[in-house]
Motif scaffolding. Structure first.
Motif, mmCIF file in Angstrom:
data_model
loop_
_atom_site.group_PDB
_atom_site.id
_atom_site.type_symbol
_atom_site.label_atom_id
_atom_site.label_comp_id
_atom_site.label_asym_id
_atom_site.label_seq_id
_atom_site.Cartn_x
_atom_site.Cartn_y
_atom_site.Cartn_z
ATOM 1 N N TYR A 1 8.739 -5.775 18.686
ATOM 2 C CA TYR A 1 8.778 -4.335 18.853
ATOM 3 C C TYR A 1 8.908 -3.938 20.329
ATOM 4 C CZ TYR A 1 7.039 0.430 18.964
ATOM 5 O OH TYR A 1 6.896 1.766 19.190
ATOM 6 N N ASP A 2 8.228 -4.669 21.204
ATOM 7 C CA ASP A 2 8.289 -4.384 22.643
ATOM 8 C C ASP A 2 9.713 -4.567 23.185
ATOM 9 O OD1 ASP A 2 5.522 -3.997 22.763
ATOM 10 O OD2 ASP A 2 5.161 -6.140 23.109
ATOM 11 N N VAL A 3 10.388 -5.580 22.663
ATOM 12 C CA VAL A 3 11.747 -5.852 23.137
ATOM 13 C C VAL A 3 12.657 -4.700 22.718
ATOM 14 C CG1 VAL A 3 13.674 -7.482 23.081
ATOM 15 C CG2 VAL A 3 11.317 -8.331 22.955
ATOM 16 N N GLU A 4 12.473 -4.279 21.502
ATOM 17 C CA GLU A 4 13.202 -3.134 20.975
ATOM 18 C C GLU A 4 12.987 -1.909 21.885
ATOM 19 O OE1 GLU A 4 15.787 -2.504 18.201
ATOM 20 O OE2 GLU A 4 14.309 -3.968 17.461
ATOM 21 N N HIS A 5 11.745 -1.737 22.236
ATOM 22 C CA HIS A 5 11.331 -0.617 23.055
ATOM 23 C C HIS A 5 12.020 -0.643 24.422
ATOM 24 C CE1 HIS A 5 8.424 2.579 23.484
ATOM 25 N NE2 HIS A 5 8.207 2.182 24.732
ATOM 26 N N ILE A 6 12.077 -1.807 25.008
ATOM 27 C CA ILE A 6 12.713 -1.943 26.323
ATOM 28 C C ILE A 6 14.214 -1.720 26.203
ATOM 29 C CG2 ILE A 6 13.348 -3.704 28.059
ATOM 30 C CD1 ILE A 6 10.371 -4.551 27.854
ATOM 31 N N PHE A 7 14.766 -2.177 25.083
ATOM 32 C CA PHE A 7 16.187 -1.934 24.871
ATOM 33 C C PHE A 7 16.467 -0.427 24.861
ATOM 34 C CE2 PHE A 7 19.785 -1.303 21.846
ATOM 35 C CZ PHE A 7 20.777 -1.738 22.716
ATOM 36 N N GLU B 1 28.964 -7.058 14.089
ATOM 37 C CA GLU B 1 29.641 -8.336 14.340
ATOM 38 C C GLU B 1 28.620 -9.480 14.495
ATOM 39 O OE1 GLU B 1 33.027 -8.444 16.843
ATOM 40 O OE2 GLU B 1 32.685 -10.536 17.454
ATOM 41 N N ILE B 2 27.536 -9.193 15.230
ATOM 42 C CA ILE B 2 26.531 -10.244 15.420
ATOM 43 C C ILE B 2 25.880 -10.612 14.081
ATOM 44 C CG2 ILE B 2 24.345 -10.857 16.565
ATOM 45 C CD1 ILE B 2 26.749 -10.692 18.463
ATOM 46 N N ILE C 1 24.924 -18.796 9.609
ATOM 47 C CA ILE C 1 24.061 -19.906 10.027
ATOM 48 C C ILE C 1 22.900 -19.991 9.040
ATOM 49 C CG2 ILE C 1 22.763 -20.882 11.957
ATOM 50 C CD1 ILE C 1 24.238 -18.719 13.722
ATOM 51 N N PRO C 2 22.936 -20.973 8.169
ATOM 52 C CA PRO C 2 21.971 -20.988 7.051
ATOM 53 C C PRO C 2 20.521 -21.199 7.495
ATOM 54 C CG PRO C 2 23.256 -23.019 7.125
ATOM 55 C CD PRO C 2 23.886 -22.097 8.110
ATOM 56 N N TRP C 3 20.297 -21.929 8.579
ATOM 57 C CA TRP C 3 18.914 -22.302 8.933
ATOM 58 C C TRP C 3 18.164 -21.227 9.704
ATOM 59 C CZ3 TRP C 3 18.980 -22.396 14.223
ATOM 60 C CH2 TRP C 3 20.203 -22.704 14.850
ATOM 61 N N LEU C 4 18.762 -20.046 9.873
ATOM 62 C CA LEU C 4 18.084 -19.005 10.643
ATOM 63 C C LEU C 4 17.044 -18.242 9.829
ATOM 64 C CD1 LEU C 4 20.823 -17.261 12.828
ATOM 65 C CD2 LEU C 4 19.022 -18.811 13.572
ATOM 66 N N LYS C 5 17.175 -18.339 8.513
ATOM 67 C CA LYS C 5 16.344 -17.461 7.685
ATOM 68 C C LYS C 5 15.088 -18.157 7.155
ATOM 69 C CE LYS C 5 17.737 -13.184 7.277
ATOM 70 N NZ LYS C 5 16.852 -12.127 7.754
ATOM 71 N N ASN C 6 14.108 -17.311 6.802
ATOM 72 C CA ASN C 6 12.901 -17.779 6.123
ATOM 73 C C ASN C 6 12.064 -18.780 6.921
ATOM 74 O OD1 ASN C 6 13.575 -16.180 3.881
ATOM 75 N ND2 ASN C 6 15.020 -17.780 3.219
ATOM 76 N N VAL D 1 19.441 -10.707 17.445
ATOM 77 C CA VAL D 1 19.015 -12.019 16.928
ATOM 78 C C VAL D 1 17.626 -11.925 16.307
ATOM 79 C CG1 VAL D 1 18.430 -14.401 17.559
ATOM 80 C CG2 VAL D 1 20.469 -13.318 18.531
ATOM 81 N N MET D 2 16.707 -11.254 17.004
ATOM 82 C CA MET D 2 15.332 -11.208 16.510
ATOM 83 C C MET D 2 15.220 -10.376 15.240
ATOM 84 S SD MET D 2 12.853 -11.603 19.763
ATOM 85 C CE MET D 2 13.344 -10.187 20.652
ATOM 86 N N ASN D 3 15.999 -9.325 15.178
ATOM 87 C CA ASN D 3 16.003 -8.551 13.938
ATOM 88 C C ASN D 3 16.511 -9.386 12.783
ATOM 89 O OD1 ASN D 3 14.913 -6.023 14.252
ATOM 90 N ND2 ASN D 3 16.719 -5.282 15.360
ATOM 91 N N TYR D 4 17.571 -10.118 13.069
ATOM 92 C CA TYR D 4 18.152 -10.889 11.978
ATOM 93 C C TYR D 4 17.197 -11.976 11.481
ATOM 94 C CZ TYR D 4 21.142 -13.671 9.059
ATOM 95 O OH TYR D 4 21.636 -14.345 7.975
ATOM 96 N N ILE D 5 16.652 -12.746 12.405
ATOM 97 C CA ILE D 5 15.790 -13.830 11.908
ATOM 98 C C ILE D 5 14.383 -13.333 11.593
ATOM 99 C CG2 ILE D 5 17.108 -15.750 12.882
ATOM 100 C CD1 ILE D 5 15.343 -15.870 15.204
ATOM 101 N N ASP D 6 14.130 -12.072 11.889
ATOM 102 C CA ASP D 6 12.908 -11.412 11.439
ATOM 103 C C ASP D 6 11.625 -12.105 11.926
ATOM 104 O OD1 ASP D 6 11.333 -9.578 10.198
ATOM 105 O OD2 ASP D 6 11.402 -10.578 8.236
#
Lengths: 509, 509
Positions: B237-243, B186-187, B194-199, B278-283
């Motif tokens: 990666y650290d955030v992922e890890h804490i999740f 869903e996220i 939101i077009p401005w999130l990428k690249n 969010v961080m995964n999506y905007i990479d």
């Protein structure tokens, strides 16, 4: 009313400047401190006169001190000189020449006056009733016997770190055994003529650079955990030990010893030898160090206040009030939290819920009064800052252990943090101390919440205990307040730490 | 002109009060901060209306905040509420009822406004040009794109830590894999619109309780040596890890995780999941934490000043001046020492005696300006206190490494002490840093002595280098001064640390 005054102390070893700031309430703070090792006693000619070169060196140094005093708005400079000029044949000429060129008036202190100033400094900064105060300078040693905080006897002996080195130890790479024996014999013979030195059961308090250096070396050697010299306690045996360490280390590598400041390597042995000689003779076990010395005593005398200080006055309270003022805490709030804490503590003591005495009540009172002091540093992490201040800034009158306990109670937040801090200071604190700190820490968290708005919403507390549950009745102005709400949150921790069920009740007066 | 203002922020999870003190020069300091977890979003009925019980809870809390504001002399209270009331059907009634009973006027912020306040807070406290600012609250998430320190885009999404838990994760002991997948889908679908999130190649700056908690858990896990959250940098990666750590830990034992504050155990997973989504999506790779958030932005807006702040203004200088003012240092002296230090440094750089750049010149300038700050704590051990303050109190704009370097240069006394401090922070500093600090440390000791009397005796310095010896010419008012004498003592250390012979010359202007 507020002012700056400077004391310049011209000794055999160094010329020292201390600038004090005195606020409108008469409290004294050191704001600058500078030392130059002029070694005036090295500039005596064969007639016992200070040479022109010596005088010139002193004057150059004093001119610079004058600049610093002018830059710091010093209104009054008091110059004193001790053994260095006391023993010089041309002392009046020297003093006049100094005055002519620098405008600074020097007074030659008698040994008796020196002893008295040291005594004043100790009396106002240590919570001790009876002691020998031993101040070893460059050219003399003052011994004072204090009883019930009165100066009873004092004497000045013409042996100091510098002239002991010159006369007895002859600045050799390694100290000669016979020279040492000869020194000990002479000192012993001298001390024998002082009748009041014997048969007293009290500690020695050491003043001056030698004493501070002994403490500093000892703290390095033992990796002492607490950052403070004043009121540091050692055994006579430790001093002996440090003397032998210094003796065994050749002069050329002595500067390697940690805790020994540069410029003192060549005279330290003389001073420490004198301490061992005096302490052996009067046969004491305990040695305390005071960082407050004659300059502080002179400042007190100039300001007249401490001299008329009531000898019975609790010096801990006096210094805590000043401390609080310096760090600008809200005194009304601090006093109220202290009041509530002690009230609650004593009732829990009486109900046998807490196993302590009035000694612990006093530590709690100090912690409660100073709990908010970290706020001066920053409103964030106030508890950490409180801990830092209370454990790093001198609080005269309290022992190091007491200062640590106060710091830890005042800054208590969580058992886990306390654990690691107690661990850091495990040369000073034990498990029982930790238990005490935890209990008084949660108690203080609770009483702090009772004055969260600093407006005395809760005027007093009464403890009721029915054998099963402890009820803390709070006398309040309004039935509902943030204080009672917070108190309800904090009291939950009591069960764990005090082993009883607790509840809070608001009673409208 | 000086005043206290309060911001009360009523969110889905908690109601928070912050009291700010604004001094006569317009600088802002937080003086109180209180949070109650009311969990307003849990008090919605089936029609999306906040229940009477919910309103009553909020009002009780606000009445208490009002008491505290009154006790602290707050002249102005600004109430804001975000997603909690934005989504409530009876928001106007609730706001009126609150106003009637507490006299506090609440404004419902739009998501756009919320984003803007977060942006203002970041802009005034971080030295960063381009970033996604992601503020995850209880009931919504604001994403803002900042470029060249301007707000370019922003959006508010109706997903927050509390409602993610309720809608997707259902407060189970252990998070269900399918629930998580459903949430991520869903996220992702939402973000795609939101077009401005990428690249974009820029870091994420996280605001709010979830971000602070992530940093705090990470610092505990890695035993991070530095005591600061603001500007803490992590990898995605650290955030992922804490999740995953949080996911693996059942709800009932989650409170054991160090760094996770109580009252947040049950919602933290929602917030962290949102960050990873969010961080995964905007990479992005880098994640910075700002402890400054919307309340601070609102305060800035009320005071209007920062809003008109020049976007090019160096935020480090701005905060350093405030810092200096707060700790009451002698600015004339501080500026002069900074001036002399940078002058000397640049000339040594040009003569290729020091191998550094303007980046290091800036750190030296900050250290020189703040070197005396420990004096506020006490005149004794000033260097230690300076180190404590600079390493424990937030200096916005500088990275943790830079703050440590500044703290160590400003408080430099001896190589040995530096050694052990660098060792303590070896997760942040390396050997080259130590070398830099040592060199700039001795340089600062020297330039400090050039203004020992704080009276600009030495007006400037010129470096002359003949290939063998470096001469530091000091432009002086008087040929003989304490400054030149002290400078001669300090310059002795230069040979060891800079590898050249040095001398000082006094030149009368």
């Amino acid at each position: 009313m507020e002012k700056h005054i400077a004391i310049i102390d011209m000794g055999s070893n160094s010329v020292r400047l201390v600038i004090y700031y005195i606020n409108t309430q008469g409290a004294i703070y050191k704001v600058d401190d500078l030392k130059r090792s002029i070694r005036l006693s090295g500039h005596l000619d064969e007639h016992g006169r200070i040479t022109d070169v010596g005088v010139e060196l002193a004057i150059q140094c004093l001119k610079q001190y004058k600049q610093l005093c002018d830059a710091r708005d010093v209104q009054y400079i008091k110059g004193v000189t001790t053994a260095a000029l006391r023993q010089a044949q041309n002392r009046d000429e020297v003093i006049f020449e100094i005055f002519r060129q620098t405008d600074i008036q020097f007074e030659v202190l008698s040994g008796e006056e020196e002893a008295r100033y040291g005594y004043l400094a100790v009396r106002s900064s240590m919570d001790i009733e009876e002691a020998f105060i031993v101040d070893i300078g460059g050219g003399s040693t003052e011994i004072t016997y204090m009883k019930e905080r009165n100066l009873v006897h004092s004497i000045s002996l013409p042996y100091g770190a510098v002239n002991i080195m010159e006369t007895f130890f002859k600045q050799q790479e390694v100290l000669n055994k016979d020279d040492l024996k000869c020194f000990y014999n002479e000192i012993k013979a001298t001390l024998k003529q002082i009748p009041w030195l014997k048969n007293k059961r009290c500690p020695v308090v050491g003043l001056g650079g030698t004493a501070r250096t002994i403490a500093s070396i000892h703290q390095y050697k033992t990796r002492y955990s607490f950052n403070s010299i004043h009121n540091y306690k050692m055994d006579t045996y430790d001093v002996e030990h440090i003397f032998h360490l210094l003796r065994r280390t050749p002069l050329s590598s002595r500067s390697q010893i940690q805790g020994l400041s540069s410029g003192r390597e060549d005279i330290i042995l003389g001073g420490v030898a004198m301490y061992t000689a005096v302490m052996n003779y009067i046969d004491v076990d305990e040695f305390y160090i005071s960082t407050q010395g004659i300059r502080d005593g002179i400042c007190l005398e100039i300001l007249k206040q401490e001299v008329e200080q009531d000898l019975d006055e609790d010096i801990v309270s006096m210094h805590i009030k000043r401390f609080a003022h310096y760090y600008k805490i809200n005194t009304k709030h601090a006093e109220h939290v202290m009041h509530l804490s002690v009230e609650l503590f004593r009732q829990l003591m009486q109900a046998k819920i807490l196993p302590y005495t009035e000694k612990e009540a006093r530590l709690l009172a100090v912690a409660a009064f100073l709990h908010d002091i970290g706020r001066t540093i920053n409103v964030y992490n106030t508890a950490n800052h409180t801990f830092y201040l209370l454990s790093n800034v001198n609080l005269p009158g309290l022992s190091h252990r007491e200062r640590l306990i106060v710091a830890l109670i005042a800054s208590y937040k969580k058992a886990k943090i306390l654990r690691s801090r107690v661990h850091r200071f495990d040369d000073i604190l034990n498990e029982q101390d930790e238990q005490l700190i935890k209990q008084l820490g949660v108690l203080l968290q609770f009483t702090r919440s009772l004055d969260r708005t600093a407006s005395k919403q809760v005027e007093g507390v009464t403890v009721k205990y029915d054998g099963k549950k402890v009820t803390v009745e709070c006398l309040v102005k309004k039935k509902r307040s943030i204080e009672i709400d917070l108190a309800n949150e904090y009291i939950k921790h009591f069960r764990k730490h005090f082993g009883h069920l607790f509840e809070v009740k608001a009673l409208k007066k």
